[in-house]
Write a protein that holds these residues in place. Structure first.
Motif, mmCIF file in Angstrom:
data_model
loop_
_atom_site.group_PDB
_atom_site.id
_atom_site.type_symbol
_atom_site.label_atom_id
_atom_site.label_comp_id
_atom_site.label_asym_id
_atom_site.label_seq_id
_atom_site.Cartn_x
_atom_site.Cartn_y
_atom_site.Cartn_z
ATOM 1 N N LEU A 1 6.172 -17.611 22.753
ATOM 2 C CA LEU A 1 5.828 -18.929 22.216
ATOM 3 C C LEU A 1 4.369 -18.944 21.792
ATOM 4 C CD1 LEU A 1 6.698 -21.974 21.879
ATOM 5 C CD2 LEU A 1 5.763 -22.320 24.177
ATOM 6 N N THR A 2 4.108 -19.365 20.541
ATOM 7 C CA THR A 2 2.735 -19.444 20.034
ATOM 8 C C THR A 2 2.524 -20.802 19.367
ATOM 9 O OG1 THR A 2 3.163 -18.624 17.799
ATOM 10 C CG2 THR A 2 2.887 -16.969 19.530
ATOM 11 N N ASP A 3 1.267 -21.040 18.942
ATOM 12 C CA ASP A 3 1.004 -22.269 18.202
ATOM 13 C C ASP A 3 1.758 -22.283 16.875
ATOM 14 O OD1 ASP A 3 -0.486 -20.196 17.155
ATOM 15 O OD2 ASP A 3 -2.216 -21.455 16.668
ATOM 16 N N LYS A 4 2.055 -21.090 16.336
ATOM 17 C CA LYS A 4 2.789 -21.015 15.076
ATOM 18 C C LYS A 4 4.267 -21.396 15.252
ATOM 19 C CE LYS A 4 -0.676 -19.468 12.575
ATOM 20 N NZ LYS A 4 -0.618 -18.181 11.879
ATOM 21 N N SER A 5 4.742 -21.411 16.497
ATOM 22 C CA SER A 5 6.102 -21.896 16.751
ATOM 23 C C SER A 5 6.191 -23.387 16.443
ATOM 24 C CB SER A 5 6.508 -21.630 18.208
ATOM 25 O OG SER A 5 6.453 -20.255 18.510
ATOM 26 N N ASP A 6 5.151 -24.139 16.823
ATOM 27 C CA ASP A 6 5.093 -25.556 16.473
ATOM 28 C C ASP A 6 4.945 -25.747 14.969
ATOM 29 O OD1 ASP A 6 5.383 -26.358 19.064
ATOM 30 O OD2 ASP A 6 3.266 -26.857 19.387
ATOM 31 N N VAL A 7 4.193 -24.850 14.326
ATOM 32 C CA VAL A 7 4.018 -24.937 12.870
ATOM 33 C C VAL A 7 5.372 -24.800 12.178
ATOM 34 C CG1 VAL A 7 3.033 -23.799 10.842
ATOM 35 C CG2 VAL A 7 1.624 -24.123 12.890
ATOM 36 N N TYR A 8 6.194 -23.853 12.650
ATOM 37 C CA TYR A 8 7.527 -23.672 12.054
ATOM 38 C C TYR A 8 8.348 -24.951 12.189
ATOM 39 C CZ TYR A 8 12.119 -21.774 10.953
ATOM 40 O OH TYR A 8 13.349 -21.554 10.372
ATOM 41 N N SER A 9 8.388 -25.497 13.405
ATOM 42 C CA SER A 9 9.192 -26.708 13.635
ATOM 43 C C SER A 9 8.715 -27.861 12.763
ATOM 44 C CB SER A 9 9.126 -27.108 15.112
ATOM 45 O OG SER A 9 9.589 -26.066 15.943
ATOM 46 N N LEU A 10 7.396 -28.008 12.640
ATOM 47 C CA LEU A 10 6.866 -29.087 11.810
ATOM 48 C C LEU A 10 7.199 -28.841 10.336
ATOM 49 C CD1 LEU A 10 5.267 -31.723 11.821
ATOM 50 C CD2 LEU A 10 3.194 -30.380 11.438
ATOM 51 N N GLY A 11 7.236 -27.580 9.919
ATOM 52 C CA GLY A 11 7.636 -27.268 8.547
ATOM 53 C C GLY A 11 9.057 -27.741 8.263
ATOM 54 N N VAL A 12 9.941 -27.596 9.238
ATOM 55 C CA VAL A 12 11.318 -28.096 9.072
ATOM 56 C C VAL A 12 11.304 -29.617 8.919
ATOM 57 C CG1 VAL A 12 13.604 -28.240 10.120
ATOM 58 C CG2 VAL A 12 12.261 -26.141 10.368
ATOM 59 N N VAL A 13 10.458 -30.292 9.712
ATOM 60 C CA VAL A 13 10.332 -31.745 9.587
ATOM 61 C C VAL A 13 9.851 -32.113 8.179
ATOM 62 C CG1 VAL A 13 9.099 -33.795 10.410
ATOM 63 C CG2 VAL A 13 9.947 -32.105 12.049
ATOM 64 N N PHE A 14 8.907 -31.342 7.632
ATOM 65 C CA PHE A 14 8.436 -31.605 6.271
ATOM 66 C C PHE A 14 9.592 -31.500 5.269
ATOM 67 C CE2 PHE A 14 3.795 -30.033 7.132
ATOM 68 C CZ PHE A 14 3.602 -31.138 7.946
ATOM 69 N N LEU A 15 10.446 -30.493 5.465
ATOM 70 C CA LEU A 15 11.600 -30.356 4.565
ATOM 71 C C LEU A 15 12.550 -31.541 4.699
ATOM 72 C CD1 LEU A 15 12.405 -26.535 4.867
ATOM 73 C CD2 LEU A 15 11.183 -27.716 3.038
ATOM 74 N N GLU A 16 12.703 -32.062 5.919
ATOM 75 C CA GLU A 16 13.505 -33.275 6.099
ATOM 76 C C GLU A 16 12.889 -34.456 5.349
ATOM 77 O OE1 GLU A 16 15.435 -33.973 10.136
ATOM 78 O OE2 GLU A 16 13.811 -32.612 10.674
#
Length: 980
Positions: free
Chosen positions: A833-848
């Motif tokens: 788990l890294t800070d970039k794991s949160d970045v990925y999840s937030l990127g999915v939210v952006f696509l939503e």
């Protein structure tokens, strides 16, 4: 050592008892021991505050008349009594359904309707091959439908409506060859309706309205040989059409597909000979209305809120039973906002364009009796004239206000141009006032029978709450007498024995009724039903033995009230068995009973010792944990305070639900409105997550993080108290079905930026830093000004701390937790788990935010779908059309950033600081007219001077960026603007 001997003794004794009971049972007909054990386990999983099941601890289930248990001998003639029915309707039961239900292998009826059960439907119910009626509607069940239910060979009816069931319909349901009734409405069932259901030979009623279904309507449904009702309103078949084959449904009586996102033309339905109810409103249907004449049986047509063109077909004047031609709305221009008040059974529609003339033949070419009515709601369109006579019968109402015809100085049309009047209750509600009697003259529980052939004689009625789930009409008044004949005949009663006390239209539309059933008048009698008649009538309702009606559709029993002497009638008798109670009691010898009790006592003592040790250890851990939670600014609430704030957790206070439990809106004693997250027993939120969230939120303070006000940790309860967020979750606001109005692109960018700032604070400003680990649209809440606030820190982990040498590890090794669709692929594979794991999840939210779609839909991954569109140059095809106009260059930059966040390779993703910087750039690029209506992104603090740009041209200069290095992004200071 002592415990081991006791257990051995118990085991030997139980074994002896088993063989003894087997011998006695075979000769004397007691309940199968395995089923007795199952019933006790079932009771153990239920919460029974009214003690309705208190007699389940006494005697034999079948011979001691356990409440709700109905038995008979099995066809195997093994000498045992077997449970055939479990009738626990409306007993205020909560708790869960035990898997032990699957051991009642001779059961025919399983009825838990109208309780408050939670948890999932046990897959073990699929083992009950004899089951005919599965009745679980009106509870709070969650989880998905078990595949195993599709292998019940004798199932006639499955009712799971009005729960919170999610997930898809299993394809195994295509095996239910004897099932006539699929009642699954008012849940959260998702996915495609399996086309395989088109081969069900017995299907009569298919009710799946108010779910989250998507995909397409199976064309093969036209081949269902016995389908009478197809009702799938309020689902998401966005962009698909009504299959042309639906015009071939030879037996269909009701087609209801409103608010499903359907497009294309209305198919020709004139070949359906008995179609009586057609509701296609609130879609995006286009083209003209088919001119072919519909069935003479049609009573209601509703085509409002579509994009239809043309005029009203002349064939509508040839429909003899038409009750209501509801708001035929033709959108010749762009769709407008429509307001509907269906509670009152009246459609109010504004700002549309119905063209042409209105032919008076619609109301003159028919004969209406005193109870019939016709309502034509055509207001606020572009109708220019009335062709023919303007004299209308007394029972016809026409509304034309807001049409050009009303602008003419023509006195003959004035009668049509007033506001929609309040003409009584429009058949919505009614009470029976047939006869006026002196009520006080009847001693309780006697009442006057107002419909009897003998006026005002006193009798004790049976009181029934009853509901038509899908009636084939929109006005009940003309059918009231006919309904009384139908139901009294179905119950084998005289018509005068049935009184429809009152009725009311509910959303659906469904028709609720209060009924009273009176005994036959016999001179010098007590005027009560005898016990066998009470049982017969009750079994008619609970066994669904009243014949189906084409007009009235499926019904449901809501409540059966037994007054006075009826309260002592044991409806759950074992009289089917043919074995007398006295004989059975005599056959069960006292020695076996005593030995059973002794064995139970010994086992119970051992169990209590072990349970007490376990409970003491758990209580000690909880006390230690709670002692560590005395945190400044976070209040420790009592259970009583939480109950008071939510009106004892009344369902009206519930505003949400997840795997952890329910969320309630509450008002504290000081008047503060809060959100109370109450974990349910066995929820996904365990003790560790509960304590983690309190510990983290108590020291996190940022305008884009939800604030924790307090918690409650007593009486076995775990509750968290947050600031209340009146605009709910981002996910709900992106949902076309749940949002009040679509969000603009500017608002979506502001929400994205607020979310990113909150997470950046976690990564860089919190001490120690935090990885959220469960970022998703449902964990981003919106306050009254639509400010985004990140919530739910139950899965969060502290970021790595420096090692002895001063080095900081780049990741935390941990088990994978999070939500499918949002999970960082590399974290999923490596458990790092890294800070970039949160970045990925937030990127999915952006696509939503850009598409309005969910991360996983029908097995399709949102990241993959958008990537495909991006590389094929068709990116704007997936942009959410509901957000209106937008600057295309800003959308492209936002989309590029979102996809960059969702790169599979961790190192290819931007940091959260970079995400914030790029979002600020996008905001500055947007036209001022788009951003001025939203809340300012920054408010300078007093004493901080902000240097404005040197010219107005710099304000909109797209070649600017924000330098956030070294800045505290929550300080309120505008970052330095520098050339890029």
């Amino acid at each position: 050592m002592y415990q081991s001997k006791a257990l051995l003794y118990s085991a030997v004794l139980v074994l002896c008892l088993f063989w003894s009971s087997l011998h006695v049972g075979a000769q004397n007909g007691i309940t199968n021991p395995a089923e007795v054990t199952a019933l006790r386990a079932i009771k153990g999983s239920l919460i029974d505050p009214n003690k309705n099941l208190s007699n389940w601890n006494r005697g034999d289930p079948c011979t001691a008349n356990w409440t709700g248990v109905i038995c008979s001998n099995s066809s195997l003639d093994d000498g045992y009594l077997h449970v055939e029915e479990l009738q626990l309707l409306n007993m205020n039961l909560s708790g869960t359904l035990s898997p032990e239900l699957g051991r009642l292998s001779y059961m025919i009826i399983l009825d838990f309707m109208w309780n408050a059960l939670t948890g999932s439907i046990p897959k073990e119910i699929g083992n009950i091959t004899s089951l005919k009626l599965l009745l679980l509607n009106g509870n709070q069940l969650t989880g998905s439908l078990p595949e195993e239910l599709g292998y019940l060979p004798n199932l006639d009816r499955i009712q799971i409506d009005q729960n919170k069931i999610s997930g898809p319909i299993p394809k195994s349901f295509a095996n239910l060859n004897k099932t006539k009734h699929f009642h699954m409405n008012n849940n959260s069932i998702s996915g495609q309706i399996p086309p395989e259901l088109s081969r069900l030979p017995s299907l009569v009623h298919f009710l799946l309205d108010n779910n989250n279904l998507s995909g397409y309507l199976p064309p093969g449904f036209s081949e269902l040989p016995n389908l009478l009702i197809l009702q799938v309103d309020n689902n998401h078949f966005d962009g698909t059409t009504i299959p042309e084959t639906y015009g071939n449904m030879s037996k269909l009586l009701k087609l209801s597909l409103r608010n499903c996102g359907l497009q294309g033309p209305i198919p020709n339905l004139s070949r359906i000979p008995k179609l009586g109810y057609l509701d296609l409103r609130s879609n995006q249907l286009n083209g003209t209305i088919p001119t072919d004449k519909l069935s003479d049986e049609i009573k209601t047509i509703d085509l409002s809120n579509n994009q239809l063109t043309g005029s009203i077909p002349s064939s509508f004047s040839q429909l003899p039973q038409l009750q209501k031609l509801a708001s035929l709305v033709m959108l010749l221009e762009s769709p407008k906002v429509l307001y509907t008040n269906y509670d009152a059974n009246i459609m109010s529609v504004a700002n549309n364009s119905l063209n042409g003339s209105v032919s008076s033949d619609i109301w003159t070419d028919r004969t209406l009796n005193s109870t019939e009515s016709l309502k034509l709601e055509l207001q606020n369109n572009r109708l220019t004239s009335i062709v023919g006579s303007t004299n209308i019968p007394p029972n016809v109402t026409v509304w034309l206000l807001g049409n050009p015809v009303c602008d003419n100085d023509n006195s003959s049309v004035v009668q049509f141009c007033g506001p929609e009047n309040e003409d009584g209750n429009d058949g919505m509600t009614s009470t029976n006032t047939t006869v006026s009697c002196d009520v006080a003259s009847c001693p309780w529980p006697y009442e006057y029978s107002k419909t009897s052939i003998v006026n005002c004689f006193c009798a004790i009625p049976l009181i029934v709450e009853y509901r038509l789930k899908s009636p084939g009409f929109s006005d009940f008044v003309p059918f009231r007498t006919d309904f009384e004949k139908y139901l009294s005949s179905g119950l084998d009663l005289y018509q005068y024995q049935l009184e429809v006390v009152s009725f009311e239209w509910e959303k659906g539309p469904r028709l609720w009724m209060s009924l009273k059933l009176f005994p036959v008048y016999v001179e010098n009698s007590t005027h009560t039903f005898n016990n066998s008649e009470v049982r017969r009538i009750t079994n008619m309702f609970t066994g669904w033995n009243i014949p189906d009606s084409e007009l009235y559709g499926p019904y449901e029993l809501l409540k059966f009230t037994l007054l006075g002497p009826y309260a002592n009638v044991f409806i759950s008798t074992s009289n089917k068995s043919g074995v007398s109670k006295g004989t059975l009691i005599g056959a069960i010898v006292g020695g076996i009973a005593a030995a059973t009790i002794l064995s139970a006592v010994v086992s119970l003592l051992i169990l209590r010792i072990r349970t007490k040790r376990s409970r003491d250890a758990a209580l000690k851990r909880r006390r230690m944990s709670k002692a560590s939670l005395k945190i400044d600014g976070v209040k420790d609430f009592s259970y009583g305070e939480m109950a008071l704030a939510t009106n004892n957790f009344d369902i009206s206070a519930q505003v949400g639900q997840g795997g952890y439990g329910k969320v309630y809106k509450g008002t504290l004693a000081a008047g503060t409105i809060v959100a109370i997250k109450r974990a349910q027993e066995g929820s996904l939120q365990g003790e560790k997550e509960f304590l983690t969230e309190i510990e983290l939120l108590s020291r996190l303070h940022h305008r884009n993080l939800v604030s924790l006000i307090g918690f409650c940790d007593e009486e076995g309860e775990q509750m968290l108290v947050y600031e209340f967020m009146p605009n709910g979750t981002l996910r709900d606001n992106l949902s076309a079905a749940k949002s009040k109005e679509p969000m603009s692109f500017a608002l979506r960018v502001r929400i994205a930026l607020g979310s990113a700032k909150g997470i950046l604070y976690l990564h860089t400003e919190a001490n120690p830093p935090i990885f959220h680990r469960d970022i998703k649209a449902s964990n981003i809440l919106l306050d009254s000004k639509f400010t985004a606030k990140v919530a739910d820190f139950g899965l969060s982990r502290l970021a790595p701390v420096p090692e002895m040498e001063g080095n900081v590890p780049a990741h935390v090794s941990t088990v994978v937790k999070g939500t499918p669709g949002y999970l960082d692929p590399e974290y999923f594979l490596t458990h790092k788990l890294t800070d970039k794991s949160d970045v990925y999840s937030l990127g999915v939210v952006f696509l939503e935010l850009l598409t309005g779609m969910q991360p996983i839909t029908h097995g399709k991954n949102l990241v993959r779908e958008v990537n495909t569109a991006f590389h094929s140059g068709t990116i704007f095809s997936v942009v959410d059309g509901r957000m209106g106009s937008y600057p295309s260059d800003c959308v492209e930059k936002f989309l590029t950033l979102a996809l960059k966040c969702c790169e599979d390779d961790t190192d290819s993703r931007p940091s959260m600081a970079e995400v914030v910087r790029q979002l600020e750039n996008i905001w500055l690029m947007m036209p001022e007219s788009d951003t001025k209506t939203t809340e300012p992104l920054f408010t300078p603090k007093a004493g901080k001077e902000v240097t404005p740009p040197s010219s107005s041209s710099e304000i909109k200069n797209p070649f600017l960026s924000l330098d956030v290095s070294g800045s505290n992004l929550d300080s309120g200071v505008i970052p330095t603007i520098v050339p890029r």
